[in-house]
Design an enzyme around this catalytic site. Structure first.
Site, PDB file in Angstrom:
ATOM      1  N   CYS A  86       0.828  -1.202   0.000  1.00 16.43           N
ATOM      2  CA  CYS A  86       0.000   0.000   0.000  1.00 16.43           C
ATOM      3  C   CYS A  86       0.871   1.264   0.000  1.00 16.43           C
ATOM      4  O   CYS A  86       1.572   1.521  -0.967  1.00 16.43           O
ATOM      5  CB  CYS A  86      -0.983  -0.022   1.160  1.00 16.43           C
ATOM      6  SG  CYS A  86      -2.345   1.166   0.955  1.00 16.43           S
ATOM      7  N   HIS A 191      -3.984  -4.755   0.094  1.00 19.45           N
ATOM      8  CA  HIS A 191      -3.570  -5.232   1.418  1.00 19.45           C
ATOM      9  C   HIS A 191      -3.701  -6.757   1.466  1.00 19.45           C
ATOM     10  O   HIS A 191      -4.788  -7.279   1.721  1.00 19.45           O
ATOM     11  CB  HIS A 191      -4.446  -4.620   2.508  1.00 19.45           C
ATOM     12  CG  HIS A 191      -4.171  -3.183   2.781  1.00 19.45           C
ATOM     13  ND1 HIS A 191      -3.178  -2.768   3.644  1.00 19.45           N
ATOM     14  CD2 HIS A 191      -4.741  -2.062   2.295  1.00 19.45           C
ATOM     15  CE1 HIS A 191      -3.152  -1.453   3.684  1.00 19.45           C
ATOM     16  NE2 HIS A 191      -4.091  -0.993   2.872  1.00 19.45           N
ATOM     17  N   GLU A 193      -2.717  -8.651   3.752  1.00 20.05           N
ATOM     18  CA  GLU A 193      -3.030  -9.041   5.135  1.00 20.05           C
ATOM     19  C   GLU A 193      -4.516  -8.920   5.446  1.00 20.05           C
ATOM     20  O   GLU A 193      -4.990  -9.454   6.456  1.00 20.05           O
ATOM     21  CB  GLU A 193      -2.209  -8.202   6.117  1.00 20.05           C
ATOM     22  CG  GLU A 193      -2.682  -6.781   6.340  1.00 20.05           C
ATOM     23  CD  GLU A 193      -2.243  -5.798   5.281  1.00 20.05           C
ATOM     24  OE1 GLU A 193      -2.451  -4.583   5.469  1.00 20.05           O
ATOM     25  OE2 GLU A 193      -1.689  -6.238   4.249  1.00 20.05           O
TER      26      GLU A 193
END
Length: 210
Positions: A86, A191, A193
């Site tokens: 990001c 992202h 995650e």
């Protein structure tokens, strides 16, 4: 010996990263990440992650004042694996329309802001938030045709006309670079995650490639 038990993965702590979530998902797939708090440790890892959430100027200021800048530049110069996520990806570029601060300049690309559509019928919603598909520019080991990831961003990297674009994503008719690559330097706008099984698969592929 299992690669997961010996690979050293570091997550750079420069005050602007979503460190806990990234660490947790990497642990979940079997690796043992460590947090990098000292510049002298940046070169000690097989791979490091440059996370990032927030404003471009704050990110670069934190990197510069933390003492991490020289070590990160040295690692990039040696072409040792770095993954930017990001804002971390955007910091790898030359500059951003979000700030007059110079970026890390590891990529030739620039970071620009989402603007009105060309037909002027309406303004696009900013930030680009939610799930979206990623399409590889050319065959690579990181993405498959139906991969989709979670995005939250108001600025994007413009690398479509360069050799640095690894994958693209379309948002409101704007085709932008959602992943870039130059040697062992990789950046992703999404992202992983926060992207559940797609994020875990991406991390597995990325670490297996190293």
């Amino acid at each position: 010996m299992d690669k997961k038990s010996i690979m050293k993965i570091g997550i750079v702590n420069y005050g602007c990263g979503n460190i806990a979530s990234i660490s947790n998902i990497i642990k979940y797939i079997g690796y043992k990440p460590e947090i990098i708090n000292r510049s002298e440790d940046v070169l000690l890892f097989d791979s490091i992650i440059l996370p990032g959430v927030g404003h471009f100027k704050n990110g670069m200021s934190n990197i510069n004042f933390s003492g991490m800048r020289n070590a990160l530049d040295k690692r990039a110069e040696l072409d040792k694996p770095i993954l930017g996520i990001c804002l971390g990806m955007q910091l790898m570029t030359q500059s951003s329309e979000e700030s007059d601060e110079t970026g890390l300049c590891w990529f030739d690309s620039k970071t620009i802001k989402f603007t009105e559509l060309e037909n002027n019928k309406n303004k696009i919603l900013v930030p680009h938030m939610g799930w979206n598909y990623v399409k590889e520019v050319e065959e690579n080991v990181f993405f498959e045709e139906e991969d989709r990831f979670y995005f939250v961003h108001s600025f994007y990297v413009d690398a479509l006309k360069s050799q640095e674009a690894l994958a693209t994503t379309i948002y409101e008719e704007i085709n932008f670079s959602s992943a870039i690559k130059k040697g062992n330097l990789v950046g992703v706008q999404f992202h992983p995650e926060k992207s559940h099984q797609f994020g875990m698969t991406f991390f597995r592929k990325y670490f297996n490639k190293i």
